[in-house]
Each structure stands twice: as structure tokens, then as C-alpha cells.
Design an enzyme around this catalytic site. Structure first.
Site, PDB file in Angstrom:
ATOM      1  CD  GLU A 138      44.505 -64.751 -19.691  1.00 39.39           C
ATOM      2  OE1 GLU A 138      45.103 -64.392 -20.509  1.00 39.39           O
ATOM      3  OE2 GLU A 138      44.087 -65.711 -19.192  1.00 39.39           O
ATOM      4  CD  GLN A 284      28.058 -19.455   4.807  1.00 44.28           C
ATOM      5  OE1 GLN A 284      28.359 -19.493   3.528  1.00 44.28           O
ATOM      6  NE2 GLN A 284      27.262 -18.822   5.258  1.00 44.28           N
ATOM      7  CD  GLU A 368      34.716 -58.416  -7.955  1.00 45.24           C
ATOM      8  OE1 GLU A 368      33.793 -58.359  -8.904  1.00 45.24           O
ATOM      9  OE2 GLU A 368      34.965 -59.129  -7.324  1.00 45.24           O
ATOM     10  CB  THR A 370      37.186 -49.875 -14.895  1.00 44.69           C
ATOM     11  OG1 THR A 370      36.458 -49.589 -15.980  1.00 44.69           O
ATOM     12  CG2 THR A 370      38.408 -50.924 -14.842  1.00 44.69           C
TER      13      THR A 370
HETATM   14  P1  TGC Z   1      28.578 -60.279 -22.971  1.00 43.53           P
HETATM   15  O1  TGC Z   1      28.671 -60.888 -24.440  1.00 43.53           O
HETATM   16  O2  TGC Z   1      28.067 -59.225 -22.686  1.00 43.53           O
HETATM   17  O3  TGC Z   1      28.377 -61.494 -22.162  1.00 43.53           O
HETATM   18  C1  TGC Z   1      28.778 -63.045 -22.383  1.00 43.53           C
HETATM   19  C2  TGC Z   1      27.767 -63.654 -21.508  1.00 43.53           C
HETATM   20  O4  TGC Z   1      27.736 -63.669 -20.045  1.00 43.53           O
HETATM   21  C3  TGC Z   1      26.371 -62.926 -19.851  1.00 43.53           C
HETATM   22  N1  TGC Z   1      26.799 -62.034 -18.655  1.00 43.53           N
HETATM   23  C4  TGC Z   1      26.752 -62.149 -17.525  1.00 43.53           C
HETATM   24  N2  TGC Z   1      26.149 -62.899 -16.507  1.00 43.53           N
HETATM   25  C5  TGC Z   1      26.231 -62.921 -15.454  1.00 43.53           C
HETATM   26  N3  TGC Z   1      26.568 -61.713 -14.684  1.00 43.53           N
HETATM   27  C6  TGC Z   1      27.103 -60.594 -15.380  1.00 43.53           C
HETATM   28  N4  TGC Z   1      27.525 -59.887 -14.722  1.00 43.53           N
HETATM   29  C7  TGC Z   1      27.085 -60.796 -16.863  1.00 43.53           C
HETATM   30  N5  TGC Z   1      27.383 -59.922 -17.841  1.00 43.53           N
HETATM   31  C8  TGC Z   1      27.372 -60.803 -19.101  1.00 43.53           C
HETATM   32  C9  TGC Z   1      25.531 -62.647 -21.014  1.00 43.53           C
HETATM   33  O5  TGC Z   1      24.459 -62.589 -20.788  1.00 43.53           O
HETATM   34  C10 TGC Z   1      26.344 -63.695 -21.968  1.00 43.53           C
HETATM   35  O6  TGC Z   1      25.727 -64.815 -21.771  1.00 43.53           O
HETATM   36  P2  TGC Z   1      25.516 -65.908 -22.840  1.00 43.53           P
HETATM   37  O7  TGC Z   1      24.460 -66.699 -22.508  1.00 43.53           O
HETATM   38  O8  TGC Z   1      24.637 -65.025 -23.960  1.00 43.53           O
HETATM   39  O9  TGC Z   1      26.908 -66.535 -23.318  1.00 43.53           O
HETATM   40  O10 TGC Z   1      30.459 -60.279 -22.793  1.00 43.53           O
HETATM   41  P3  TGC Z   1      31.497 -59.165 -23.321  1.00 43.53           P
HETATM   42  O11 TGC Z   1      32.869 -59.976 -23.900  1.00 43.53           O
HETATM   43  O12 TGC Z   1      30.843 -58.384 -24.374  1.00 43.53           O
HETATM   44  O13 TGC Z   1      31.688 -58.457 -21.944  1.00 43.53           O
HETATM   45  C11 TGC Z   1      31.283 -57.557 -21.500  1.00 43.53           C
HETATM   46  C12 TGC Z   1      31.923 -56.989 -20.199  1.00 43.53           C
HETATM   47  C13 TGC Z   1      32.938 -55.861 -20.784  1.00 43.53           C
HETATM   48  C14 TGC Z   1      30.910 -56.304 -19.574  1.00 43.53           C
HETATM   49  C15 TGC Z   1      32.487 -57.844 -19.342  1.00 43.53           C
HETATM   50  O14 TGC Z   1      33.595 -58.577 -20.004  1.00 43.53           O
HETATM   51  C16 TGC Z   1      33.031 -57.260 -18.114  1.00 43.53           C
HETATM   52  O15 TGC Z   1      32.193 -57.161 -17.055  1.00 43.53           O
HETATM   53  N6  TGC Z   1      34.375 -56.941 -17.889  1.00 43.53           N
HETATM   54  C17 TGC Z   1      35.064 -56.449 -16.635  1.00 43.53           C
HETATM   55  C18 TGC Z   1      36.007 -57.389 -16.258  1.00 43.53           C
HETATM   56  C19 TGC Z   1      35.947 -57.453 -14.733  1.00 43.53           C
HETATM   57  O16 TGC Z   1      34.894 -57.004 -13.815  1.00 43.53           O
HETATM   58  N7  TGC Z   1      36.941 -58.304 -14.274  1.00 43.53           N
HETATM   59  C20 TGC Z   1      37.275 -58.455 -12.791  1.00 43.53           C
HETATM   60  C21 TGC Z   1      37.903 -59.601 -12.673  1.00 43.53           C
HETATM   61  S1  TGC Z   1      37.753 -60.129 -10.918  1.00 43.53           S
HETATM   62  C22 TGC Z   1      38.144 -59.032  -9.826  1.00 43.53           C
HETATM   63  O17 TGC Z   1      38.617 -57.909  -9.958  1.00 43.53           O
HETATM   64  C23 TGC Z   1      38.320 -59.249  -8.396  1.00 43.53           C
HETATM   65  S2  TGC Z   1      38.803 -58.068  -7.334  1.00 43.53           S
HETATM   66  C24 TGC Z   1      38.400 -59.004  -5.813  1.00 43.53           C
HETATM   67  C25 TGC Z   1      38.670 -58.206  -4.558  1.00 43.53           C
HETATM   68  O18 TGC Z   1      39.737 -58.160  -4.035  1.00 43.53           O
HETATM   69  O19 TGC Z   1      37.327 -57.978  -4.149  1.00 43.53           O
HETATM   70  P1  FAD Z   2      42.178 -51.950 -18.581  1.00 37.88           P
HETATM   71  O1  FAD Z   2      41.221 -52.919 -18.908  1.00 37.88           O
HETATM   72  O2  FAD Z   2      43.491 -51.829 -19.323  1.00 37.88           O
HETATM   73  O3  FAD Z   2      41.684 -50.552 -18.241  1.00 37.88           O
HETATM   74  C1  FAD Z   2      42.433 -49.269 -18.202  1.00 37.88           C
HETATM   75  C2  FAD Z   2      41.474 -48.117 -18.433  1.00 37.88           C
HETATM   76  O4  FAD Z   2      41.077 -48.311 -19.616  1.00 37.88           O
HETATM   77  C3  FAD Z   2      40.538 -47.937 -17.224  1.00 37.88           C
HETATM   78  O5  FAD Z   2      40.143 -46.746 -16.915  1.00 37.88           O
HETATM   79  C4  FAD Z   2      39.157 -48.740 -18.241  1.00 37.88           C
HETATM   80  O6  FAD Z   2      37.921 -48.042 -17.514  1.00 37.88           O
HETATM   81  C5  FAD Z   2      39.637 -48.059 -19.635  1.00 37.88           C
HETATM   82  N1  FAD Z   2      38.957 -48.816 -20.640  1.00 37.88           N
HETATM   83  C6  FAD Z   2      39.139 -50.171 -20.816  1.00 37.88           C
HETATM   84  N2  FAD Z   2      38.051 -50.578 -21.621  1.00 37.88           N
HETATM   85  C7  FAD Z   2      37.515 -49.358 -22.179  1.00 37.88           C
HETATM   86  C8  FAD Z   2      36.475 -49.316 -23.023  1.00 37.88           C
HETATM   87  N3  FAD Z   2      35.985 -50.201 -23.993  1.00 37.88           N
HETATM   88  N4  FAD Z   2      36.079 -48.074 -23.110  1.00 37.88           N
HETATM   89  C9  FAD Z   2      36.465 -47.144 -22.469  1.00 37.88           C
HETATM   90  N5  FAD Z   2      37.349 -47.278 -21.427  1.00 37.88           N
HETATM   91  C10 FAD Z   2      37.868 -48.448 -21.285  1.00 37.88           C
HETATM   92  N6  FAD Z   2      41.326 -59.888 -11.086  1.00 37.88           N
HETATM   93  C11 FAD Z   2      40.854 -61.060 -10.948  1.00 37.88           C
HETATM   94  O7  FAD Z   2      40.874 -61.856 -12.008  1.00 37.88           O
HETATM   95  N7  FAD Z   2      41.010 -61.467  -9.748  1.00 37.88           N
HETATM   96  C12 FAD Z   2      41.356 -60.866  -8.676  1.00 37.88           C
HETATM   97  O8  FAD Z   2      41.099 -61.336  -7.305  1.00 37.88           O
HETATM   98  C13 FAD Z   2      41.775 -59.476  -8.643  1.00 37.88           C
HETATM   99  N8  FAD Z   2      42.095 -58.648  -7.707  1.00 37.88           N
HETATM  100  C14 FAD Z   2      42.557 -57.524  -7.936  1.00 37.88           C
HETATM  101  C15 FAD Z   2      43.070 -56.697  -6.852  1.00 37.88           C
HETATM  102  C16 FAD Z   2      43.502 -55.522  -6.992  1.00 37.88           C
HETATM  103  C17 FAD Z   2      44.383 -54.584  -5.883  1.00 37.88           C
HETATM  104  C18 FAD Z   2      43.468 -54.810  -8.392  1.00 37.88           C
HETATM  105  C19 FAD Z   2      44.099 -53.489  -8.705  1.00 37.88           C
HETATM  106  C20 FAD Z   2      43.095 -55.606  -9.405  1.00 37.88           C
HETATM  107  C21 FAD Z   2      42.469 -56.914  -9.197  1.00 37.88           C
HETATM  108  N9  FAD Z   2      41.968 -57.516 -10.341  1.00 37.88           N
HETATM  109  C22 FAD Z   2      41.656 -59.098 -10.203  1.00 37.88           C
HETATM  110  C23 FAD Z   2      42.040 -57.260 -11.695  1.00 37.88           C
HETATM  111  C24 FAD Z   2      41.062 -56.078 -11.911  1.00 37.88           C
HETATM  112  O9  FAD Z   2      39.838 -56.807 -12.092  1.00 37.88           O
HETATM  113  C25 FAD Z   2      41.506 -55.434 -13.292  1.00 37.88           C
HETATM  114  O10 FAD Z   2      42.310 -54.639 -12.942  1.00 37.88           O
HETATM  115  C26 FAD Z   2      40.312 -54.799 -13.890  1.00 37.88           C
HETATM  116  O11 FAD Z   2      39.437 -55.486 -14.427  1.00 37.88           O
HETATM  117  C27 FAD Z   2      40.468 -53.598 -14.975  1.00 37.88           C
HETATM  118  O12 FAD Z   2      41.390 -54.199 -15.977  1.00 37.88           O
HETATM  119  P2  FAD Z   2      43.202 -53.487 -16.181  1.00 37.88           P
HETATM  120  O13 FAD Z   2      43.523 -53.333 -15.026  1.00 37.88           O
HETATM  121  O14 FAD Z   2      43.636 -54.590 -17.255  1.00 37.88           O
HETATM  122  O15 FAD Z   2      42.737 -52.122 -16.935  1.00 37.88           O
END
Ligand code: TGC
Ligand code: FAD
Length: 389
Positions: A138, A284, A368, A370
Site C-alpha cells: 500500500e 589487468q 519482494e 528489499t
Molecule cells: P512475522 O511475525 O515474521 O510473520 C507472520 C506470520 O507469517 C509467517 N511467515 C512466513 N510464512 C511463509 N513465508 C514467509 N516468507 C514468511 N515469513 C513469515 C510467520 O511464521 C508467521 O506465521 P504465524 O503462523 O506465526 O502467524 O511477520 P512480520 O509482520 O514481523 O513481518 C516480517 C517481515 C518484515 C519479514 C515481512 O513483513 C516481510 O517480508 N516484509 C517484506 C514485504 C514484501 O516482501 N512485500 C512484497 C510485496 S509483493 C511484491 O513485491 C511483488 S513484485 C512482483 C514482481 O513483479 O515480480
Molecule cells: P519502504 O518499506 O518504505 O522502504 C524504504 C527503504 O527503507 C528501503 O531501503 C528499506 O530497506 C528500508 N527499510 C524499511 N524498513 C526498514 C527497517 N525495519 N530497517 C531498516 N531499513 C528499513 N507490491 C505488491 O504487493 N505487488 C506487486 O506486484 C508489486 N510489484 C512491484 C513492482 C515494482 C516495479 C516495484 C518497484 C515494487 C513492486 N511492489 C509490489 C512493491 C514492493 O514490494 C515494495 O516497494 C517493497 O516491499 C518496499 O516497500 P516500499 O517501497 O514501501 O519501501
């Protein structure tokens, strides 16, 4: 057969099965023949090459690791990873399309959905007849999706969704969105179909990265979906995080595909470009860059392959996936930046690939999870102490 062979310094080909090599070569040929000739222009024009989707479907690349009974290829994790590697050798935007479709939309429908949802969506999505997107992030909640404010309220046999998602790959072109929302019983997943009143998906423009990919907002203004569009089998943040584990796995392979493309380009260029009376590759400093690149690629390929084997054996933990996504995309970005430098002025043009890959990888390093979020996931895993807040 494409002429592209790809760097394989440690003879990793020997570790692959015949089927894995076949899938890799099929994807490689597709990229060489159908993607490479058009991708530079698509990137410049900020256009996703939608015309490639039916062929990607025909070749079985979407949801390739899901079972054949749903019209998917039923491949193992290594073959699935190799598809991602080869697609990202072409462009991260193309791999993103396939990651989102397969890992972030088809996978949750398969893992959390009803039989009716699976029958309705999976075969059509495998063929590319229907496109999906995944709404988790969001405007004010990226790295910390637990704070999301998009919400769904039960009203009779329907759910009413309000809120907004941002940065959503495929959003504007999607027939269906997997949407994660707060409910009285925690975070839940819903299927929101294109055309549902109150739902819109405007495209986000002016990107310098992932230009050959559609990125969108999703807006929900009293959007009503039936109970049959809710995932019945999952509640809480582990729902969306489980999907991310699938997609991050593919990205770990994909990063190496982009890195391989940049390395090949830098090697070829420096062997052929002469300055001070000899090829650049004879200096080099240039050789040190090439040696570092090929070493990091070989390490990343091994990491991805071993992760695939852990996944195959049911031993891969999300933290294992974080290590590979973090390392392989981080190193791919380093390699793309160095390759860009090695090509001098030519490196900034669309005649070459490395700057396109470099710009793309900035997104891949951010989405996915950072690079730093994966650092914290690994830090927590080895110390037992969470350092997110
Ligand atoms: P936390 O308390 O650690 O976990 C909550 C519950 O989730 C379980 N869990 C997982 N399960 C499966 N896979 C994982 N990687 C998991 N990580 C945690 C955990 O065991 C727990 O389960 P339960 O049964 O105890 O409830 O949660 P938290 O709120 O402290 O969050 C941890 C953190 C910061 C690592 C997590 O929020 C996170 O990974 N943040 C990053 C967000 C993110 O990656 N967003 C991606 C959006 S989608 C996207 O970017 C698509 S791009 C696509 C493209 O174009 O290719
Ligand atoms: P922020 O969370 O605001 O982070 C900004 C900076 O602060 C980063 O350097 C981060 O590492 C740092 N930071 C944040 N928290 C901490 C901490 N606790 N400690 C230290 N440093 C921290 N999302 C979807 O749901 N679906 C999609 O299909 C999808 N596609 C995407 C496609 C593109 C091209 C891009 C750019 C993003 C996409 N995303 C999607 C979103 C993406 O997953 C988020 O941008 C990403 O998870 C980071 O969130 P943010 O951009 O709000 O950065």
C-alpha cells in the site's frame, strides 16, 4: 537452436536432469528468438510485450510447478527456477510477469483456494488467457504489510472492500487481482475481478525501471465480492508471505539470468574493443572485473541450484529463500553496474543490454522484500533477535 550458451564456469549443466536441461533450452530459445529482438524497443517505449503471453502459455511457463490436472506443466523446482533465469536473461519485466502470474496468483489459488476457484482460474491462467495481479503493498505500507489499512467487511453473503494498493505488477492488464485486506478475523485474501463496480487499476507511469512491465495502483471504493471469492483456507500475514516465498525463489534464479546477460555482454565488448593499442580485456583492471563477475555468478548459480534441491526435498525454509534472493539480486545489480561502466559511453545506450538490466534490477532489489529486509530476516534467523522495529 539459439546460439546463446550462458556462462557455466563450474559445469553446473552436469547437475541438471535431462528434463531440466530441456526446459532451460526451450526457454532460452524462446528468449533468443522472440524476446531479444523486441525488448530494447519495448523498454524504450515503456510497453509490456503482451503479444508474447500466448506463446509463454503454450510453452507451459506459467505456474509451471503446479500440477498437470490444472493444465500446468507439473515441473520440479529446478526446472521452474531455470525458466525464471532464462526469462530474466531477456528482461526482468518478462520474468516479473511470469512470477506474478505463477507464484503470486496461481500459487495462492492452488494452495488456499476452493476447488471451484482452481477450476475457474488455473487452466485459463496457465494458457495466458487470463492475467492476474497480486495486491499486498500500500502507499503507506511496503516493507511492513502487517500495517495495511485496506479492509474487507462482511455484509450478508458478500464482502465490501475499501482501500488502495500501489506498485502492483500487471494491475491494469489483469483479469483478476488477489487482494489482501484486514478483516475482523485478521488479514484475508480475496479474488477481485476486473470490471467489479468500484474497482479500478490505473497505471503508474514515469518509471526509469521495469519499463517493459505494467505497474499499477489498485483502488477499492465499496467493492463488493461474493463469499465464493474469498480464500477459505488461510488467515493472517502468513497467507501473503507464503506466496512471497514462492516468488522470491524464482527471483533468486532470475537475478542470475540478468547477471549472466551483463557478464556476457561485458566480456564480448572488452574482447572486441581496443584502446591503447590492445583489447580492453587485456588490461589487468578489466580482467579483475571479469574475474569477480564470473565468480559471483558461479556462487549465485550454486546457491539457486542448492535451494532448488532443498525445495525438492521439502527442506527449504523461507530464510533459505531470503538468503538466495538477497544475494543473487544484490550481486546481479553490482554486476550490471560494473558491466555498464566497462562498456563506456556505449553502455548508456539502448544498443546494449546492461543499462536496461541495471535499471530493472534496482526494482528487483526493492520488491519482494528489499535487500535490507532480507538482511534483517537472516539476522533474526541466526541470532533469534528480531531487529525490524
Ligand atoms: P512475522 O511475525 O515474521 O510473520 C507472520 C506470520 O507469517 C509467517 N511467515 C512466513 N510464512 C511463509 N513465508 C514467509 N516468507 C514468511 N515469513 C513469515 C510467520 O511464521 C508467521 O506465521 P504465524 O503462523 O506465526 O502467524 O511477520 P512480520 O509482520 O514481523 O513481518 C516480517 C517481515 C518484515 C519479514 C515481512 O513483513 C516481510 O517480508 N516484509 C517484506 C514485504 C514484501 O516482501 N512485500 C512484497 C510485496 S509483493 C511484491 O513485491 C511483488 S513484485 C512482483 C514482481 O513483479 O515480480
Ligand atoms: P519502504 O518499506 O518504505 O522502504 C524504504 C527503504 O527503507 C528501503 O531501503 C528499506 O530497506 C528500508 N527499510 C524499511 N524498513 C526498514 C527497517 N525495519 N530497517 C531498516 N531499513 C528499513 N507490491 C505488491 O504487493 N505487488 C506487486 O506486484 C508489486 N510489484 C512491484 C513492482 C515494482 C516495479 C516495484 C518497484 C515494487 C513492486 N511492489 C509490489 C512493491 C514492493 O514490494 C515494495 O516497494 C517493497 O516491499 C518496499 O516497500 P516500499 O517501497 O514501501 O519501501
Amino acid at each position: 537452436m539459439s546460439e546463446y550458451r550462458g556462462v557455466d564456469y563450474y559445469l553446473l549443466d552436469d547437475l541438471l536432469t535431462e528434463e531440466e536441461r530441456m526446459v532451460r533450452d526451450m526457454t532460452r530459445d524462446f528468449v533468443s528468438e522472440a524476446v531479444m529482438p523486441i525488448i530494447g524497443e519495448a523498454y524504450e517505449n515503456a510497453e509490456f510485450p503482451l503479444h508474447l503471453v500466448p506463446k509463454i502459455g503454450e510453452l507451459g511457463m506459467m505456474g509451471a510447478n503446479l500440477p498437470e490436472e490444472y493444465g500446468c506443466a507439473g515441473l520440479g523446482p529446478v526446472a521452474y527456477g531455470l525458466i525464471n533465469q532464462e526469462l530474466e536473461r531477456g528482461d526482468s519485466g518478462l520474468r516479473s510477469f511470469v512470477s506474478v502470474q505463477g507464484s503470486l496468483v496461481m500459487w495462492p489459488i492452488f494452495a488456499y483456494g476452493t476447488e471451484e476457484q482452481k477450476q475457474r482460474w488455473l487452466p485459463a491462467m496457465a494458457k495466458g488467457e487470463k492475467i492476474g495481479c497480486f495486491g499486498l503493498t500500500e502507499p503507506d505500507h511496503g516493507s511492513n504489510p502487517a500495517g495495511m489499512v485496506t479492509n474487507a467487511r462482511k455484509d450478508g453473503d458478500e464482502w465490501v472492500i475499501n482501500g488502495a494498493k500501489m506498485w502492483i505488477t500487471n494491475g491494469t492488464i489483469a483479469d483478476v487481482a488477489v487482494v489482501w485486506a484486514q478483516t475482523d478475523e485478521g488479514i484475508q485474501g480475496f479474488l477481485v475481478e476486473k470490471g467489479t463496480p468500484g474497482f479500478s487499476a490505473p497505471e503508474q507511469k514515469r518509471k526509469f525501471s521495469l519499463r517493459a512491465s505494467v505497474t499499477s495502483e489498485l483502488v477499492f471504493d465499496d467493492v463488493r465480492v461474493p463469499e465464493s471469492n474469498r480464500f477459505p483456507d488461510i488467515k493472517g500475514l502468513k497467507g501473503p508471505l507464503g506466496c512471497l516465498t514462492q516468488a522470491r525463489y524464482g527471483i533468486a534464479w532470475g537475478g542470475m539470468g540478468a547477471a549472466m546477460a551483463c557478464y556476457d555482454e561485458a566480456l564480448d565488448y572488452t574482447l572486441n574493443r581496443e584502446q591503447f593499442g590492445k583489447p580492453l580485456a587485456g588490461f589487468q583492471l578489466v580482467q579483475q572485473k571479469l574475474a569477480n563477475m564470473v565468480t559471483e555468478i558461479t556462487k549465485g548459480q550454486l546457491l539457486a541450484w542448492r535451494l532448488g534441491k532443498l525445495k525438492e526435498a521439502g527442506k527449504a525454509r523461507p530464510q533459505h529463500v531470503s538468503m538466495a534472493k538477497r544475494n543473487n539480486v544484490g550481486r546481479a545489480l553490482d554486476i550490471a553496474r560494473v558491466a555498464r561502466d566497462m562498456l563506456g559511453a556505449n553502455g548508456i545506450t539502448a544498443e546494449y543490454q546492461c543499462m536496461r538490466h541495471m535499471c530493472n534490477l534496482e526494482s528487483v532489489n526493492t520488491y519482494e522484500g528489499t535487500y535490507d529486509i532480507h538482511t534483517l530476516i537472516l539476522g533474526q534467523d541466526v541470532t533469534g533477535i528480531p531487529a525490524f522495529e
